[in-house]
Design a protein around this motif. Structure first.
Motif, short mmCIF file in Angstrom:
data_model
loop_
_atom_site.label_atom_id
_atom_site.label_comp_id
_atom_site.label_asym_id
_atom_site.label_seq_id
_atom_site.Cartn_x
_atom_site.Cartn_y
_atom_site.Cartn_z
N TYR A 64 0.83 -1.20 0.00
CA TYR A 64 0.00 0.00 0.00
C TYR A 64 0.87 1.26 0.00
O TYR A 64 0.57 2.22 -0.72
CB TYR A 64 -0.95 0.01 1.20
N SER A 85 2.23 1.73 -3.41
CA SER A 85 1.18 2.19 -4.31
C SER A 85 0.89 3.67 -4.15
O SER A 85 0.66 4.38 -5.13
CB SER A 85 -0.10 1.37 -4.05
N ARG A 108 -2.92 -2.84 -12.50
CA ARG A 108 -3.16 -2.64 -11.07
C ARG A 108 -4.07 -1.44 -10.90
O ARG A 108 -4.10 -0.55 -11.75
CB ARG A 108 -1.84 -2.41 -10.32
N ARG A 167 -5.30 1.78 -4.11
CA ARG A 167 -5.66 0.59 -3.33
C ARG A 167 -6.52 1.04 -2.17
O ARG A 167 -6.16 1.97 -1.47
CB ARG A 167 -4.41 -0.12 -2.84
#
Length: 153
Positions: free
Chosen positions: A7, A10, A148, A152
């Protein structure tokens, strides 16, 4: 630990993208507008480079320590090279990102050493090249490599 690092990786991506875009814009405006040197651009270059370093560190933690997918790749690297998705993560993504970090550092360090009238050009070129590598290596949702999500949750 894997989830936290994933995370963080990201979300730090967005700091890299935003700071890189701002640096490119400021450098291009200064270079093409023949403006006198603004030290704020140098600080922006420092923040961009720092964000790239943090992102690289998080990526290396995923690559070598936490990612279960990378552990599978390392168990049989030869077979993984035959799978485009695994090859993207094992070779292409990390290679492009390391190149981007090197370009960001070279641009920042050499720009600081140049006369002020040439710094904008150096930042514009090297930040642009670094950002090109970053943008090509990010697994965007529309990417064919291994898409992706943008964020997230």
């Amino acid at each position: 630990m894997y989830t936290i690092t994933l995370y963080a990786h990201s979300y730090v991506r967005w700091a890299v993208v935003i700071l890189g875009a701002l640096l490119m814009i400021q450098a291009l405006v200064g270079w093409l507008g023949k403006r006198s040197w603004d030290e704020a651009v140098g600080r922006l270059g420092s923040f961009f480079t720092i964000s790239m370093d943090v992102q690289l560190l998080l990526g290396l933690l995923l690559y070598g320590v936490f990612s279960p997918m990378m552990q599978r790749v390392f168990d049989n690297f030869g077979q993984a090279m035959g799978d485009a998705r695994l090859r993207f993560w094992a070779v292409e993504h990390i290679l492009m990102m390391v190149v981007a970090v090197v370009l960001a550092h070279v641009g920042h360090v050499t720009a600081k050493r140049l006369p002020e009238d040439r710094r904008y050009r150096r930042y514009a070129i090297f930040a642009g090249l670094a950002m090109l590598a970053v943008m090509l290596a990010i697994p965007w949702p529309f990417s064919s490599a291994d898409p992706r999500p943008l964020f997230r949750l």
